[in-house]
Design an enzyme around this catalytic site. Sequence first.
Site, short mmCIF file in Angstrom:
data_model
loop_
_atom_site.label_atom_id
_atom_site.label_comp_id
_atom_site.label_asym_id
_atom_site.label_seq_id
_atom_site.Cartn_x
_atom_site.Cartn_y
_atom_site.Cartn_z
N GLU A 41 -26.74 7.84 -30.35
CA GLU A 41 -25.32 8.17 -30.47
C GLU A 41 -24.48 6.94 -30.15
O GLU A 41 -24.54 6.41 -29.05
CB GLU A 41 -24.99 9.32 -29.50
CG GLU A 41 -23.50 9.67 -29.45
CD GLU A 41 -23.19 10.71 -28.36
OE1 GLU A 41 -24.09 11.51 -28.00
OE2 GLU A 41 -22.06 10.70 -27.87
N ARG A 45 -15.62 4.51 -29.40
CA ARG A 45 -14.64 4.11 -28.39
C ARG A 45 -14.23 2.66 -28.52
O ARG A 45 -13.35 2.20 -27.79
CB ARG A 45 -15.23 4.28 -26.99
CG ARG A 45 -15.44 5.69 -26.59
CD ARG A 45 -15.80 5.75 -25.12
NE ARG A 45 -16.74 6.80 -24.87
CZ ARG A 45 -17.41 6.94 -23.74
NH1 ARG A 45 -17.24 6.08 -22.77
NH2 ARG A 45 -18.24 7.94 -23.60
N THR A 69 -17.92 10.67 -29.13
CA THR A 69 -16.50 10.60 -28.79
C THR A 69 -15.61 10.93 -30.00
O THR A 69 -14.56 10.31 -30.20
CB THR A 69 -16.11 9.22 -28.19
OG1 THR A 69 -17.20 8.71 -27.40
CG2 THR A 69 -14.91 9.35 -27.26
N LYS A 129 -23.42 20.10 -26.85
CA LYS A 129 -23.55 19.10 -25.80
C LYS A 129 -23.00 19.75 -24.53
O LYS A 129 -21.91 20.36 -24.56
CB LYS A 129 -22.71 17.89 -26.20
CG LYS A 129 -22.58 16.82 -25.17
CD LYS A 129 -21.98 15.58 -25.84
CE LYS A 129 -21.76 14.48 -24.85
NZ LYS A 129 -21.69 13.17 -25.54
O1 LIG Z 1 -18.29 9.79 -25.49
C1 LIG Z 1 -18.72 10.91 -25.56
O2 LIG Z 1 -18.77 11.59 -26.62
C2 LIG Z 1 -19.20 11.56 -24.34
O3 LIG Z 1 -19.39 12.73 -24.35
C3 LIG Z 1 -19.44 10.79 -23.14
C4 LIG Z 1 -20.85 10.22 -23.01
O4 LIG Z 1 -21.81 11.07 -23.50
C5 LIG Z 1 -21.07 9.92 -21.58
O5 LIG Z 1 -20.09 9.03 -21.15
C6 LIG Z 1 -22.43 9.36 -21.25
O6 LIG Z 1 -22.57 9.54 -19.87
P1 LIG Z 1 -23.51 8.66 -18.93
O7 LIG Z 1 -24.91 8.76 -19.44
O8 LIG Z 1 -23.34 9.30 -17.57
O9 LIG Z 1 -22.96 7.27 -18.97
#
Ligand SMILES: O=C(O)C(=O)C[C@H](O)[C@H](O)COP(=O)(O)O
Length: 208
Positions: A41, A45, A69, A129
Amino acid sequence: MQTISAILALGPVVPVLTIDDVETAVPLARALAKGGLPAIEVTLRTAASPDAIRAIAAEVPEATVGAGTILTPKHYEAAVDAGARFIVSPGCTPDLVRAATESEVPFLPGAATASEVMTLMGANFTHMKFFPAGPAGGVKMLAALAAPLPAVRFCPTGGVTLENAPDYLALPNVACVGGSWVAPADAVKARDWGRIEELARAAAALRK
Ligand SMILES: O=C(O)C(=O)C[C@H](O)[C@H](O)COP(=O)(O)O
């Protein structure tokens, strides 16, 4: 076009990547796929993200690249145009449900409460998710949701690590987990693809 269920079955972990430099996209995706994590994924961003998705889709056939995102139908369209094979959002809106219905590229919407899960079930989504997994209640919350809502399958993301991933993966309602830990920013910056392949290999060894 693969279904979201087939894509989430490609590996126990979906790496979540935030790509700043498009030049890193292809070697990064290759290292992750080589390590055993082909579903990737790329978050929408950064300015580089559409080109990163485009490059991976064109040059890394062993990977299945998705876009994360995704907050609006415009994002959805831009990600599909870039070649994303699945679309991920931290949440959901009626506009995104409409965009997903009109697209053949599958959608993984985000949910964190029973009501959000039920709303998405009403729109015929079976896979979601669970975000942000840790702050929203983690393994205990997902185990509790399984009792009244056993048919839904989740990809918990947000605060998932190599250490706590096995507890999530042991749940019957978890298809796989998502996380950024397999591609740490310092390793990407150093172009240390060997380290990323190793991190992917360790994550891929987790069993669903
Ligand atoms: O951007 C998106 O669509 C999200 O839903 C956020 C990401 O999935 C998380 O930021 C990952 O989280 P970490 O593995 O804790 O760094």
